[in-house]
Design a protein around this motif. Structure first.
Motif, PDB file in Angstrom:
ATOM      1  N   ALA A  26     -28.538  42.422 -62.667  1.00  0.00           N
ATOM      2  CA  ALA A  26     -30.191  43.354 -62.785  1.00  0.00           C
ATOM      3  C   ALA A  26     -30.845  42.757 -63.142  1.00  0.00           C
ATOM      4  CB  ALA A  26     -29.126  44.089 -63.932  1.00  0.00           C
ATOM      5  N   ASP A  27     -30.831  41.907 -64.281  1.00  0.00           N
ATOM      6  CA  ASP A  27     -32.254  40.885 -64.633  1.00  0.00           C
ATOM      7  C   ASP A  27     -33.030  40.025 -63.567  1.00  0.00           C
ATOM      8  OD1 ASP A  27     -31.978  42.286 -66.443  1.00  0.00           O
ATOM      9  OD2 ASP A  27     -31.030  40.074 -67.527  1.00  0.00           O
ATOM     10  N   SER A  28     -32.623  40.406 -62.127  1.00  0.00           N
ATOM     11  CA  SER A  28     -33.323  39.398 -61.263  1.00  0.00           C
ATOM     12  C   SER A  28     -33.881  40.322 -60.763  1.00  0.00           C
ATOM     13  CB  SER A  28     -31.819  38.806 -59.804  1.00  0.00           C
ATOM     14  OG  SER A  28     -32.731  38.608 -59.300  1.00  0.00           O
ATOM     15  N   ASP A  29     -35.529  39.776 -59.757  1.00  0.00           N
ATOM     16  CA  ASP A  29     -35.853  40.294 -59.155  1.00  0.00           C
ATOM     17  C   ASP A  29     -36.144  40.099 -57.813  1.00  0.00           C
ATOM     18  OD1 ASP A  29     -37.183  38.344 -59.446  1.00  0.00           O
ATOM     19  OD2 ASP A  29     -39.411  38.603 -59.577  1.00  0.00           O
ATOM     20  N   ALA A  30     -34.400  39.895 -57.595  1.00  0.00           N
ATOM     21  CA  ALA A  30     -34.239  39.660 -55.965  1.00  0.00           C
ATOM     22  C   ALA A  30     -34.613  40.942 -54.981  1.00  0.00           C
ATOM     23  CB  ALA A  30     -32.618  38.587 -56.133  1.00  0.00           C
ATOM     24  N   GLU A  31     -34.569  41.090 -53.985  1.00  0.00           N
ATOM     25  CA  GLU A  31     -34.055  42.258 -53.293  1.00  0.00           C
ATOM     26  C   GLU A  31     -32.645  41.711 -52.246  1.00  0.00           C
ATOM     27  OE1 GLU A  31     -37.337  42.337 -49.915  1.00  0.00           O
ATOM     28  OE2 GLU A  31     -39.170  42.212 -52.043  1.00  0.00           O
ATOM     29  N   ILE A  32     -32.122  42.774 -52.250  1.00  0.00           N
ATOM     30  CA  ILE A  32     -30.654  42.940 -52.279  1.00  0.00           C
ATOM     31  C   ILE A  32     -30.275  43.974 -50.943  1.00  0.00           C
ATOM     32  CG2 ILE A  32     -28.292  42.611 -52.648  1.00  0.00           C
ATOM     33  CD1 ILE A  32     -29.431  42.026 -55.541  1.00  0.00           C
ATOM     34  N   ASP A  33     -29.409  43.846 -49.675  1.00  0.00           N
ATOM     35  CA  ASP A  33     -29.236  44.607 -49.091  1.00  0.00           C
ATOM     36  C   ASP A  33     -27.720  44.415 -48.609  1.00  0.00           C
ATOM     37  OD1 ASP A  33     -31.756  45.621 -48.121  1.00  0.00           O
ATOM     38  OD2 ASP A  33     -32.324  44.335 -47.750  1.00  0.00           O
ATOM     39  N   PHE A  34     -27.225  45.450 -48.641  1.00  0.00           N
ATOM     40  CA  PHE A  34     -25.474  45.439 -48.187  1.00  0.00           C
ATOM     41  C   PHE A  34     -25.432  46.175 -46.857  1.00  0.00           C
ATOM     42  CE2 PHE A  34     -26.410  46.244 -52.758  1.00  0.00           C
ATOM     43  CZ  PHE A  34     -25.733  45.242 -53.195  1.00  0.00           C
ATOM     44  N   LEU A  35     -24.206  45.021 -46.041  1.00  0.00           N
ATOM     45  CA  LEU A  35     -23.918  46.090 -44.700  1.00  0.00           C
ATOM     46  C   LEU A  35     -22.363  46.051 -44.906  1.00  0.00           C
ATOM     47  CD1 LEU A  35     -24.302  47.013 -42.119  1.00  0.00           C
ATOM     48  CD2 LEU A  35     -24.571  44.210 -41.373  1.00  0.00           C
ATOM     49  N   ASN A  36     -21.713  46.844 -44.985  1.00  0.00           N
ATOM     50  CA  ASN A  36     -20.121  46.895 -44.556  1.00  0.00           C
ATOM     51  C   ASN A  36     -19.417  47.373 -43.594  1.00  0.00           C
ATOM     52  OD1 ASN A  36     -20.441  46.758 -48.221  1.00  0.00           O
ATOM     53  ND2 ASN A  36     -21.296  47.954 -48.013  1.00  0.00           N
ATOM     54  N   PHE A  37     -18.760  46.478 -42.834  1.00  0.00           N
ATOM     55  CA  PHE A  37     -17.371  47.177 -42.297  1.00  0.00           C
ATOM     56  C   PHE A  37     -16.276  48.334 -42.698  1.00  0.00           C
ATOM     57  CE2 PHE A  37     -20.494  44.429 -40.232  1.00  0.00           C
ATOM     58  CZ  PHE A  37     -20.940  45.123 -38.581  1.00  0.00           C
ATOM     59  N   GLU A  38     -16.718  49.346 -42.825  1.00  0.00           N
ATOM     60  CA  GLU A  38     -15.282  49.345 -43.663  1.00  0.00           C
ATOM     61  C   GLU A  38     -13.727  49.852 -43.469  1.00  0.00           C
ATOM     62  OE1 GLU A  38     -13.932  54.351 -44.771  1.00  0.00           O
ATOM     63  OE2 GLU A  38     -15.891  54.238 -43.242  1.00  0.00           O
ATOM     64  N   GLY A  39     -13.368  49.036 -42.347  1.00  0.00           N
ATOM     65  CA  GLY A  39     -11.970  48.604 -41.665  1.00  0.00           C
ATOM     66  C   GLY A  39     -12.024  47.017 -41.293  1.00  0.00           C
ATOM     67  N   GLU A  40     -12.745  46.793 -41.072  1.00  0.00           N
ATOM     68  CA  GLU A  40     -12.547  45.604 -41.562  1.00  0.00           C
ATOM     69  C   GLU A  40     -12.540  44.474 -40.022  1.00  0.00           C
ATOM     70  OE1 GLU A  40     -10.815  43.349 -44.717  1.00  0.00           O
ATOM     71  OE2 GLU A  40     -12.849  43.611 -45.752  1.00  0.00           O
ATOM     72  N   PRO A  41     -12.077  45.647 -39.222  1.00  0.00           N
ATOM     73  CA  PRO A  41     -12.021  44.903 -37.952  1.00  0.00           C
ATOM     74  C   PRO A  41     -11.730  43.293 -37.930  1.00  0.00           C
ATOM     75  CG  PRO A  41     -14.404  45.961 -37.504  1.00  0.00           C
ATOM     76  CD  PRO A  41     -14.534  46.215 -39.157  1.00  0.00           C
ATOM     77  N   LYS A  42     -10.473  43.289 -36.726  1.00  0.00           N
ATOM     78  CA  LYS A  42     -10.531  41.390 -36.458  1.00  0.00           C
ATOM     79  C   LYS A  42     -10.306  41.609 -34.577  1.00  0.00           C
ATOM     80  CE  LYS A  42      -6.856  38.655 -37.289  1.00  0.00           C
ATOM     81  NZ  LYS A  42      -8.067  36.683 -38.129  1.00  0.00           N
ATOM     82  N   PHE A  43     -11.133  40.444 -34.402  1.00  0.00           N
ATOM     83  CA  PHE A  43     -11.292  39.825 -33.381  1.00  0.00           C
ATOM     84  C   PHE A  43      -9.691  39.180 -32.859  1.00  0.00           C
ATOM     85  CE2 PHE A  43     -14.752  42.215 -34.745  1.00  0.00           C
ATOM     86  CZ  PHE A  43     -15.071  43.351 -33.769  1.00  0.00           C
ATOM     87  N   SER A  44      -9.970  38.986 -31.467  1.00  0.00           N
ATOM     88  CA  SER A  44      -9.022  37.952 -30.754  1.00  0.00           C
ATOM     89  C   SER A  44      -9.902  36.707 -30.574  1.00  0.00           C
ATOM     90  CB  SER A  44      -8.749  38.465 -29.116  1.00  0.00           C
ATOM     91  OG  SER A  44      -8.002  39.000 -29.212  1.00  0.00           O
ATOM     92  N   GLY A  45     -11.194  36.562 -30.649  1.00  0.00           N
ATOM     93  CA  GLY A  45     -11.833  35.390 -31.307  1.00  0.00           C
ATOM     94  C   GLY A  45     -13.114  35.392 -31.774  1.00  0.00           C
ATOM     95  N   ASN A  46     -14.185  35.054 -31.952  1.00  0.00           N
ATOM     96  CA  ASN A  46     -15.204  34.701 -32.900  1.00  0.00           C
ATOM     97  C   ASN A  46     -16.205  36.156 -32.123  1.00  0.00           C
ATOM     98  OD1 ASN A  46     -14.745  33.583 -34.712  1.00  0.00           O
ATOM     99  ND2 ASN A  46     -15.448  31.247 -33.960  1.00  0.00           N
ATOM    100  N   ALA A  47     -16.544  36.978 -33.470  1.00  0.00           N
ATOM    101  CA  ALA A  47     -17.907  37.674 -33.068  1.00  0.00           C
ATOM    102  C   ALA A  47     -19.224  36.785 -33.340  1.00  0.00           C
ATOM    103  CB  ALA A  47     -17.083  39.170 -33.611  1.00  0.00           C
ATOM    104  N   THR A  48     -19.754  37.335 -33.241  1.00  0.00           N
ATOM    105  CA  THR A  48     -21.085  36.660 -33.231  1.00  0.00           C
ATOM    106  C   THR A  48     -22.084  37.800 -33.866  1.00  0.00           C
ATOM    107  OG1 THR A  48     -20.741  35.397 -32.115  1.00  0.00           O
ATOM    108  CG2 THR A  48     -23.223  35.408 -32.235  1.00  0.00           C
TER     109      THR A  48
END
Length: 323
Positions: free
Chosen positions: A193-215
């Motif tokens: 709260a005391d920081s003047d940082a600009e903060i963004d959030f991105l949440n994948f609700e279901g935490e999808p898991k894939f067979s290989g790497n996603a980019t």
């Protein structure tokens, strides 16, 4: 996500083709004192824990879907919290009775619940050339991967959020919930709260898991920024790297989680400092080696090794003296 019971049922009846189920897993079903589910036993006082209490619940169908039943005094509603389920491809029925005790009058009020729980069903189609049309993700939908031909049973899925683009190989018959949100993480904001940082959030609700790497390609995130992954209340190095060709940060991962993007370094809830390799960040790499994030453990190992050398030298000298 919350949804009022009566309003949900009404919209479901009017828009059956657009939203077949009344609610989806993980939602809060909210019931106020005027809802028809009370029948002739509607509350005649403020629907708060001062006047009422949940005295029992009996489910004929769907008990396994219910996380809890509580009274929310602030909103004056009974809240049925449904358990998350990010792979369900079938609509299920929630039917039963909730009993509410009137503390002043000593009588029991009852609610008769009958609702359909499920997701919209969508398809990710692999065409005969192995191509997949870019997807616009719907947060109410579970997607099943299908193929137009038996020869091409996998392809590259691409979809966008307003913070990152995602590209990943998917295979026929796999099922994914790809819903995401930008909801802030309260504990992280409070700690910084005391920081003047600009903060963004991105949440994948279901935490999808894939067979290989996603980019994940974080377009628009400036070089020198900090990209964390949120594990519970703890921020950890995400492992995102700067890609000079794409002029963006890129993260490769088999599971989409929750990410925090900041123009300044942040602290985790509880005050612990996150070592996200700021030196590399400045030269174009956020987080360094994701498989072995810097935590200060190497310093501890170095001290231990130095002590071991000192101990060995002392032992050698002592042995020589005894001779």
């Amino acid at each position: 996500m919350k949804r009022i019971f009566a309003a949900a049922l009404a919209s479901a009846m009017l828009l059956t083709s657009a939203y077949a189920a009344d609610f989806r897993p993980g939602q809060d079903i909210e019931i106020d004192s005027t809802d028809p589910v009370w029948g002739e036993t509607q509350p005649d006082q403020e629907l708060t824990t001062e006047y009422y209490a949940i005295s029992g619940q009996s489910w004929d169908q769907g008990k396994e879907m219910v996380e809890s039943v509580k009274i929310n005094s602030d909103d004056e509603r009974v809240v049925i919290a449904l358990k998350p389920d990010y792979t369900s491809t079938k609509e299920r029925t929630l039917r039963g009775t909730i009993k509410v005790r009137d503390k002043d009058k000593g009588k029991i009020l009852t609610m008769d619940i009958n609702a359909q729980i499920g997701y919209e069903q969508g398809e990710i189609v692999i065409d005969s050339d192995g191509d997949i049309q870019p997807l616009t993700v719907d947060n109410e939908t579970v997607y099943t991967v299908t193929a137009d031909s038996s020869s091409m049973t996998y392809g590259t899925l691409e979809f966008s959020t307003d913070l990152a683009d995602v590209s990943v190989r998917v295979y026929e018959d796999e099922v994914y919930f790809l819903g995401y949100n930008r909801d802030p993480h309260k504990a992280t904001l409070q700690e910084n709260a005391d920081s003047d940082a600009e903060i963004d959030f991105l949440n994948f609700e279901g935490e999808p898991k894939f067979s290989g790497n996603a980019t994940l390609t974080f377009y628009g995130v400036e070089r020198g920024s900090h990209i964390y992954e949120l594990k519970g209340d703890k921020l950890v190095d995400s492992g995102a790297k700067w890609d000079s060709e794409q002029d963006s940060y890129v993260l490769k991962t088999t599971t989409l989680g929750s990410y925090v993007i900041s123009d300044k370094s942040l602290k985790s809830a509880g005050g612990s400092t996150v070592d996200d390799n700021e030196e590399n960040s400045a030269s174009g790499s956020v987080g360094g080696d994701a498989s072995n994030p810097e935590t200060g453990a190497n310093d501890v190992v170095g001290v231990a090794a130095a002590l071991a050398v000192v101990s060995l030298a002392s032992a050698t000298a002592l042995a020589a003296g005894k001779k």
